[in-house]
Design an enzyme around this catalytic site. Structure first.
Site, short mmCIF file in Angstrom:
data_model
loop_
_atom_site.label_atom_id
_atom_site.label_comp_id
_atom_site.label_asym_id
_atom_site.label_seq_id
_atom_site.Cartn_x
_atom_site.Cartn_y
_atom_site.Cartn_z
N TYR A 173 45.29 58.88 74.41
CA TYR A 173 46.05 60.07 73.75
C TYR A 173 45.09 60.69 72.95
CZ TYR A 173 49.08 63.12 70.88
OH TYR A 173 49.71 64.16 70.49
N ASP A 275 36.91 58.82 70.89
CA ASP A 275 38.13 59.12 69.95
C ASP A 275 38.65 58.06 69.03
OD1 ASP A 275 40.36 60.08 68.76
OD2 ASP A 275 41.45 60.86 70.62
N LYS A 303 43.28 60.32 60.48
CA LYS A 303 44.25 59.11 59.92
C LYS A 303 43.52 58.54 58.80
CE LYS A 303 47.00 59.25 64.16
NZ LYS A 303 48.53 59.16 64.35
#
Ligand code: PMP
Length: 464
Positions: A173, A275, A303
């Site tokens: 994702y 990623d 994050k």
């Protein structure tokens, strides 16, 4: 207005396996409902003003979202006053744990001196230097979210190569950007598998022209990558992937897969983008490139680097990042490198994610996983635990899961029993669905593990 219903409605809707201990599960659902009345009332209210009553579709989980109003260290509290050990940690954002004192102190000090100015602050270069050192990058730019990081990494890759197409994988994702909402249709889907796994396009409202520039290969299958390059010669600007897929449980790369991608990119003149928005900092202080011995060209982080404040970055090789300076590749953002997020990131990277804290986290994760495995073995549940670094997940199958079909064959429809059963016992074992994982933070304790395993001992028989 006619609604386009060709694409799927919600990734969180999944059929439940009603053959498993239906009475026990019905009792768990009644217990959950009785404990969480205020959450449901808040949800009803929110739905009047917010589509689905939430601000990210991932939060729309069954049997209804919990509304949380307090979070400290390893615990959260819902509006009904139930306290939980939180292993979801804000979708794996809070490696620092909730409201880490060092992060809060740094933020408080900064707030007294302003929250943002849109002028550069000397701390921007401080944090950039730390990030470049840790993740072995030449240059970075800060953004606010993971989605921005991946969007700009693609822009840099396209600007540097002069090519439009990108290659992504069927699992993994990368955030809200249009081109990422393309998958690979699976026909037929194994019985009980979530419907979204079988779809080619995950969201309505994505222009066909974007999807035409997105080439999808199968994670862990190098031959499918080779095939994509054969079908699109000279067109693919970049391969983007989560080197370890942290968004479908945890799918680990097979031996040689990452190196194979590196070799293909070198041969084809394409940019390799890792990623690490979710997995970043979870394997240790360094990036995935160091961990696996495969150097990406660009990296995306977010994050964990912010300790709970919105910040991300994209960065990598100087000659690529230099297209922002010399080749009119635009990167902009009002909130980029705002002073509060930078203060939080500085404290997180220098005071919280220290080598001794990593040692503690990894030991706790091992203990948690060992406890789960022991109970799984004793109860004979068809399940397994997969861990790496600070994270882990429970797959509802004993068969190896490391690509989309093996995941589709797992008993994802049993997962909700696990979540509801654990929540009723004061534990949020993972975030919102079987695709999600747990994260052991700097602030989790041995007591949290004991409480979790006590709960799992009671819940496991319902999964067998
Ligand atoms: N990339 C990965 C690997 C992610 O896991 C996520 C979010 N879970 C994103 C990108 C998007 O990040 P954000 O939600 O901060 O935009």
């Amino acid at each position: 207005m006619a609604l386009d219903t060709r694409t799927h409605s919600s990734p969180q809707k999944r059929p439940l396996d009603s053959s498993l201990h239906p009475e026990a599960y019905a009792a768990e659902l009644r217990r959950f409902t009785a404990r969480t009345g205020r959450s449901r009332a808040e949800w009803e209210r929110a739905r009047q003003y917010l589509p689905s009553g939430v601000c990210s579709n991932f939060r729309l989980m069954e049997p209804g979202p919990l509304f949380l109003h307090r979070a400290r260290a390893s615990r959260v509290e819902d509006v009904d006053g139930n306290s939980y050990v939180d292993w979801g940690m804000a979708q794996s954002t809070l490696l620092a744990g909730h409201a880490h004192p060092a992060v809060l102190d740094a933020v408080r000090r900064q707030i007294e001196n302003g929250t943002m100015t849109c002028y550069p602050h000397p701390r921007t270069a401080d944090v950039a230097e730390i990030a470049c050192g840790r993740f072995r990058l030449d240059q970075v730019r800060f953004v606010n979210t993971g989605a921005e990081a991946t969007m700009y990494a693609l822009r840099v890759a396209r600007g540097a190569t002069g090519r439009d197409a990108i290659l992504k994988f069927d699992i993994g994702y990368h955030g809200g950007s249009a081109e990422f909402w393309k998958g690979k249709a699976v026909v037929p889907l194994p019985p009980g598998a979530p419907a979204w796994l079988g779809q080619e396009v995950f969201s309505a409202g994505v222009p066909r022209s974007f999807l035409d520039e997105t080439v999808v290969a199968s994670y862990n299958h190098l031959d499918s990558v080779e095939d994509c390059f054969r079908r699109h010669p000279g067109r693919i600007a970049a391969i983007i992937l989560e080197p370890v897929v942290f968004n479908l449980g945890i799918c680990l790369p097979r031996e040689g897969f990452l190196q194979g991608l590196r070799d293909i990119c070198d041969r084809e003149g394409a940019v390799l983008i890792f990623d690490e928005v979710k997995m970043g900092c979870k394997l240790g202080p360094l990036g995935a490139g160091e961990h696996f011995g495969v150097r990406p060209d660009l990296v995306c982080m977010a994050k964990s680097i912010g300790g709970g404040f919105p910040i991300g970055l994209f960065g990598g090789r100087r000659e690529l990042m230099q297209v922002i300076e010399t080749a009119n590749v635009q990167h902009v953002g009002t909130y980029a490198a705002n002073h509060v997020s930078l203060a939080a990131a500085h404290a997180t990277l220098t005071e919280v994610l220290t080598p001794e804290n990593y040692r503690r986290i990894f030991a706790l994760n091992e203990a948690l996983a060992a406890g789960y495995r022991d109970i799984i073995q004793r109860t004979g549940v068809d399940a397994q635990v997969v861990t790496i670094g600070a994270c882990g997940c429970l797959f509802m199958t004993r068969a190896r899961v490391d690509d989309r079909m093996s995941y589709a064959r797992s008993r994802t429809n049993a997962w909700l029993r696990f979540w509801v059963g654990m929540a009723n016992r004061g534990i949020l074992p993972q975030s919102f669905g079987p695709e999600d994982i747990w994260t052991v933070s700097v602030q989790h304790t041995d007591e949290d593990i004991d409480a979790t395993l006590r709960a799992f001992r009671e819940v496991a028989p319902m999964l067998a």
